[in-house]
Scaffold this active site. Structure first.
Site, PDB file in Angstrom:
ATOM      1  N   HIS A 113      30.925  39.979  56.494  1.00 22.26           N
ATOM      2  CA  HIS A 113      29.602  39.349  56.724  1.00 22.26           C
ATOM      3  C   HIS A 113      29.117  39.571  58.156  1.00 22.26           C
ATOM      4  CE1 HIS A 113      30.577  37.069  53.013  1.00 22.26           C
ATOM      5  NE2 HIS A 113      31.764  36.944  53.577  1.00 22.26           N
ATOM      6  N   LYS A 142      16.477  52.221  79.610  1.00 22.29           N
ATOM      7  CA  LYS A 142      16.888  52.436  78.223  1.00 22.29           C
ATOM      8  C   LYS A 142      17.706  53.701  77.993  1.00 22.29           C
ATOM      9  CE  LYS A 142      14.616  50.283  75.016  1.00 22.29           C
ATOM     10  NZ  LYS A 142      15.156  49.906  73.794  1.00 22.29           N
TER      11      LYS A 142
END
Ligand code: ARG
Length: 459
Positions: free
Chosen positions: A156, A283
């Site tokens: 999960h 970035k």
């Protein structure tokens, strides 16, 4: 406009119809396969006495000349021909004169295109397989180097139990190994030769279909001429196998994208495989992984298109089937490109071992092992589960991990705990004790690695 079939027509084809119908812009991709098939065909025609040896030799020399000229760029595949078959035949006649007109004896474009498509996809299956093999070799190398690199295993997307990087990579090794076996199955099943099926009902010439099949390394001829010219099952199977490869690559890409975030920092993608932002100077984006994930949709799309194209086609050949090419070529090129880039990306990617290990520790991945410790000291599992639940709650409140609790703190919750608890819940112990085959324990993993090496050396 140059058509092979003008005889029964009195009017020129409308230009838009011609463009709509023509396939040369994309089927030129298999000029090699087309020429190879033609050489096999005339070789057989001569063996059967349908052509003379001299006719055969002239035709083969002409075909070889076309092949050479296309390869070295002297002959351009012109869009003035309807398809690659017309291009080759017309060029042959230009070169060697009337004898070239005998090439198409006992053959239809229907069995010709069926053959070309099989030859093309058969070669590509081997190319894809090679790329998957290189990916497996890269994975195996990472596995061998990371038997002791601890990390959290997830369910999960929640931290679950400690594993190793070797074990995680091993999961992908198995997936891509199955992909190879699927490719291999398709190859075996498709490897029969449709040439000699004619338009749909065979021909009246005494063709030797076993012989042409053998010349082109097929296992033998196909058994039903109607099926032969309209079978594209192998295309669907290949698209399906490529879709599964892409699905695996996409799952892997998704994990790498997550691992590469500032929040995880499990990996760092090499500069050569990352891209920047035009506005945000900080970035470094995982574009390659994202593109691989994105391109998966294209390959699935090709599979759905092909299934849909085939679903209403009555026997035998229908022009709908010409639609098989563009989407198959695109899916093959996409899958090959993604495999090559993805392999390069993971081969150069840096794993932050310390970050992965501390993530495993801080996520209570050893909680099951703490419960097992209690069980080994006679506490029933359900009670042990409850006790460890309390430990976890206590740690969350104090913002510490299980190994940072003092023995007194442990004993306040259960006096069964002794100072060997620390060893029992260390990452090393948690992993090492998982000894069954398929588990992350080093002894089990070493056996799997040895078997994987042997597999790669034999396949
Ligand atoms: N371009 C055609 C295809 O790709 C070749 C076969 C043409 N056959 C025909 N009967 N029109 O399927």
């Amino acid at each position: 406009m140059a058509q092979l079939w003008g005889g029964r027509f009195t009017k020129e084809t409308d230009q838009l119809v011609y463009n709509f119908n023509a396939s040369i812009s994309f089927d030129q991709k298999f000029y090699r396969q087309d020429i190879r098939g033609s050489i096999a065909h005339v070789t057989m025609l001569a063996k059967q006495g349908i052509l003379t040896d001299s006719e055969r030799d002239q035709i083969i020399a002409g075909l070889q000349g076309i092949l050479k000229d296309v390869e070295d760029g002297t002959l351009e595949i012109s869009s003035k021909y309807e398809d690659i078959h017309s291009f080759v035949e017309a060029n042959l006649i230009d070169r060697i004169g009337d004898v070239g007109k005998k090439l198409h004896t006992g053959r239809s474009r229907n069995d010709q295109v069926a053959l070309d498509m099989k030859l093309y996809t058969r070669d590509e299956i081997l190319e894809i397989d090679k790329l998957v093999k290189t990916l497996l070799e890269t994975l195996l190398k990472i596995m061998e180097e990371n038997l002791d690199t601890y990390m959290p295993g997830f369910t999960h997307l929640q931290k679950a139990q400690p594993i190793t990087l070797a074990h995680h990579m091993g999961a992908y090794f198995e997936m891509f190994k199955r992909d190879r076996s699927r490719l291999n199955d398709i190859y075996k099943r498709m490897n029969t030769c449709p040439l000699g099926s004619g338009a749909l009902a065979g021909t009246t010439y005494p063709l030797d279909r076993e012989y042409t099949a053998e010349l082109m390394e097929f296992d033998g001829p196909t058994f039903n001429s109607m099926d032969s010219v309209s079978d594209r099952d192998y295309v669907i199977e290949l698209l399906s196998a490529m879709s599964t490869i892409m699905m695996h690559l996409s799952r892997f890409s998704e994990e790498i994208i997550i691992w590469n975030t500032n929040e995880y920092r499990f990996v760092e993608i090499d500069d050569a495989y990352s891209t920047g932002s035009s506005i945000m100077p900080q970035k470094k984006n995982p574009d390659i992984a994202e593109l691989v994930r994105g391109k998966t949709g294209r390959v699935y799309g090709a599979l759905m298109s092909m299934l849909t194209t085939m679903k209403g086609i009555p026997l035998a050949y229908n022009k709908d089937m010409q639609e098989d090419k563009e989407l198959t070529f695109d899916a093959i090129d996409t899958t090959k490109g993604c495999l090559a880039l993805f392999t390069g990306m993971i081969a150069t990617m840096k794993f932050n071992n310390a970050v992965m290990e501390s993530s495993a520790k801080n996520g209570f991945t050893n909680a099951t092992d703490a419960a097992d410790y209690l069980v080994n000291h006679g506490v029933p599992f359900r009670d042990a589960h409850g006790i460890v639940g309390q430990l976890v709650l206590y740690c969350i409140e104090k913002n510490i991990s299980l190994d940072e609790m003092s023995l007194e703190e442990y004993q306040k919750i259960s006096d069964v705990f002794q100072d060997d608890i620390y060893e029992a819940i260390s990452m090393e112990t948690c992993v090492k004790k998982r000894v069954t085959i398929g588990a992350p324990g080093q002894d089990a993993m070493k056996k799997v690695i040895a078997a994987s090496k042997e597999y790669l050396s034999k396949n």
